[in-house]
Design a protein around this motif. Structure first.
Motif, PDB file in Angstrom:
ATOM      1  N   ASP A  33      -3.498   5.355  -2.247  1.00 25.45           N
ATOM      2  CA  ASP A  33      -4.447   4.623  -1.823  1.00 25.45           C
ATOM      3  C   ASP A  33      -5.779   4.470  -2.613  1.00 25.45           C
ATOM      4  OD1 ASP A  33      -6.021   3.262   0.442  1.00 25.45           O
ATOM      5  OD2 ASP A  33      -7.528   5.224   0.560  1.00 25.45           O
ATOM      6  N   SER A  34      -5.994   5.335  -3.649  1.00 28.64           N
ATOM      7  CA  SER A  34      -6.812   5.159  -4.744  1.00 28.64           C
ATOM      8  C   SER A  34      -6.308   3.992  -5.782  1.00 28.64           C
ATOM      9  CB  SER A  34      -7.099   6.587  -5.539  1.00 28.64           C
ATOM     10  OG  SER A  34      -7.614   6.351  -6.561  1.00 28.64           O
ATOM     11  N   ARG A  92      -7.711   0.797  -3.711  1.00 29.47           N
ATOM     12  CA  ARG A  92      -8.813   0.576  -3.596  1.00 29.47           C
ATOM     13  C   ARG A  92      -9.673   0.309  -5.239  1.00 29.47           C
ATOM     14  NH1 ARG A  92     -11.398   4.969  -3.123  1.00 29.47           N
ATOM     15  NH2 ARG A  92      -9.755   6.443  -2.515  1.00 29.47           N
ATOM     16  N   THR A  93      -8.992   0.848  -6.143  1.00 32.35           N
ATOM     17  CA  THR A  93      -9.733   0.689  -7.526  1.00 32.35           C
ATOM     18  C   THR A  93      -9.025  -0.579  -8.252  1.00 32.35           C
ATOM     19  OG1 THR A  93      -8.145   2.177  -8.469  1.00 32.35           O
ATOM     20  CG2 THR A  93     -10.411   2.960  -7.619  1.00 32.35           C
ATOM     21  N   THR A 107       0.983  -1.199   0.055  1.00 26.81           N
ATOM     22  CA  THR A 107       0.012  -0.016   0.022  1.00 26.81           C
ATOM     23  C   THR A 107       1.010   1.128  -0.086  1.00 26.81           C
ATOM     24  OG1 THR A 107       0.006   0.157   2.420  1.00 26.81           O
ATOM     25  CG2 THR A 107      -1.998  -1.234   1.143  1.00 26.81           C
ATOM     26  N   ASP A 127      -4.120  -4.694  -3.560  1.00 25.25           N
ATOM     27  CA  ASP A 127      -5.416  -5.467  -3.838  1.00 25.25           C
ATOM     28  C   ASP A 127      -5.167  -5.908  -5.321  1.00 25.25           C
ATOM     29  OD1 ASP A 127      -6.613  -5.248  -1.415  1.00 25.25           O
ATOM     30  OD2 ASP A 127      -7.680  -3.387  -1.865  1.00 25.25           O
TER      31      ASP A 127
END
Length: 410
Positions: free
Chosen positions: A149-150, A153-154, A130, A213
């Motif tokens: 962070d974007s 998340r995406t 991250t 992610d």
């Protein structure tokens, strides 16, 4: 004092009269001392390199990794840390200023993933993490930016790369905007990180970082993934308490019995540095002890040559005794000659060893450091003892010669 000065002068004259023999006599001392000093130079450079590496990791950082004993590995059982462990620590443990997971690509046993760019192909470490990783690892972008962070998340397919990856894949000086293939998946490069150089001969810039992610979606099978957890404590004095709280939480989460060992490890840069320093010190003392054997061999060589010298100078000893030289005068002269031979060999060995050690440290990309005072003191102290011990027998033999017998010696 006059007797001491004259004894030193006589010893130096004798050494100067047989310079080549004196050099060969001291060769064992030179080799032994040079080996010790060169060894110390390389180890000091290695220690400096490791210290610099761990200082860059931050003293407030803790790293949590899974641990599986050899017995369990043989039975096919492997411990893992998972996202639930990360969330548990994040929610239940206070005093943590930053925490991030690190997911390593498991494309093969060496944790190296296949890369492809244009016509170039290669391998590198691919990590999923991250935006917090930048603070923990103290990374600075040279071009572009770090992960956000974007991005995470995406599950954006973006990456930042190290300088080593840019070079071996033949990318331009500013690779931002280029696309690279990782295990068959294309990602866009958004940042190039500042190079950190090598550590232990291994590049610290050979990596590709993806959003955490995104990495999970690429490798699949999330339940089987094994992550590392990096965190920074707010107060260094509370690090011990935080370690204990994390240990209790993870043991309870992993349902470990009281008699079972931890299936994870919590380490800090200071602990790793301390363990490494203890290991290096043990290796240093052991190696110096082994190398010191050559000094003993050199001492035996000096004793043999000094015995030959006594036989060659028997008439000289007889004349000295006949004109009033005392036993201790002769003893001092030969003892000083052996001691000076050792000290000269030690001095040459220190200079030679420093040159060899400096060249070796430079070849291995270790930071150059001077010879510590304790190493020089150890070298001179040891050769002094060798000179006295192995010079005593020839000196005593010379001092005990009967002057009448010595004058008749042919």
């Amino acid at each position: 004092m006059f007797i001491l000065v004259e004894s030193i002068r006589a010893a130096l004259n004798s050494i100067n009269a047989h310079r080549f023999r004196a050099f060969l006599t001291s060769l064992g001392i030179i080799v032994g001392v040079a080996s010790i000093i060169a060894l110390v130079c390389v180890i000091q450079g290695l220690s400096g390199s490791v210290t610099r590496l761990f200082q860059g990791l931050g003293t407030n950082n803790l790293a949590i990794t899974s641990f599986t004993s050899n017995e369990k590995q043989l039975s096919g059982q492997f411990a893992r840390l998972n996202p639930e462990d990360l969330n548990l620590i994040r929610e239940k443990v206070g005093g943590i200023s930053a925490i991030t997971p690190v997911l390593i690509s498991v494309a093969n046993a060496s944790s190296m993933s296949a890369l492809s760019y244009s016509s170039k192909k290669g391998y590198s470490r691919v990590l999923g993490t991250t935006y917090t990783y930048q603070k923990l690892s103290q990374m600075v972008p040279v071009h572009g930016r770090f992960l956000t962070d974007s991005d995470n998340r995406t599950r954006r397919r973006v990456a930042v790369v190290g300088e080593e990856v840019r070079q071996k894949m033949g990318m331009p000086a500013n690779p931002v905007g280029e696309y690279i293939e990782i295990n068959g998946e294309w990602v866009k490069i958004v940042g190039l990180m500042e190079p950190k150089g090598d550590a232990f001969g291994v590049s610290q810039d050979d990596y590709v970082l993806l959003p955490y992610d995104t990495m999970q979606s690429l490798i699949g099978n999330q339940n089987q993934s094994d992550i590392q957890i990096l965190l920074t404590v707010e107060d260094l004095t509370a690090a011990g308490e935080i370690r204990q709280r994390i240990t209790r939480l993870l043991r309870a989460s992993h349902k470990l019995e009281d008699n079972q060992e931890d299936d994870f490890k919590i380490q800090s840069p200071e602990q790793l540095l301390s363990s490494f320093s203890d290991f290096i010190n043990a290796i240093t003392y052991f190696t110096i002890g082994m190398v010191s054997i050559s000094l003993l061999v050199g001492g035996i060589g000096i004793m043999n040559i000094m015995l030959v010298s006594v036989n060659e100078r028997t008439r000289e000893i007889g004349i000295c005794k006949a004109i009033g030289a005392k036993r201790h005068h002769i003893l001092l002269q030969f003892l000083l000659e052996a001691l000076i031979l050792c000290l000269l060999g030690g001095l040459i060995g220190i200079l030679l060893g420093y040159g060899i050690g400096t060249a070796a440290a430079h070849a291995m990309n270790f930071p150059l450091s001077g010879v510590p005072a304790w190493a020089i003191g150890l070298a001179f102290g040891f050769v002094s003892v060798v000179g006295v011990v192995f010079g005593m027998l020839p000196a005593a033999k010379a001092a005990n010669l009967d002057p009448i017998v010595a004058l008749r010696y042919e």
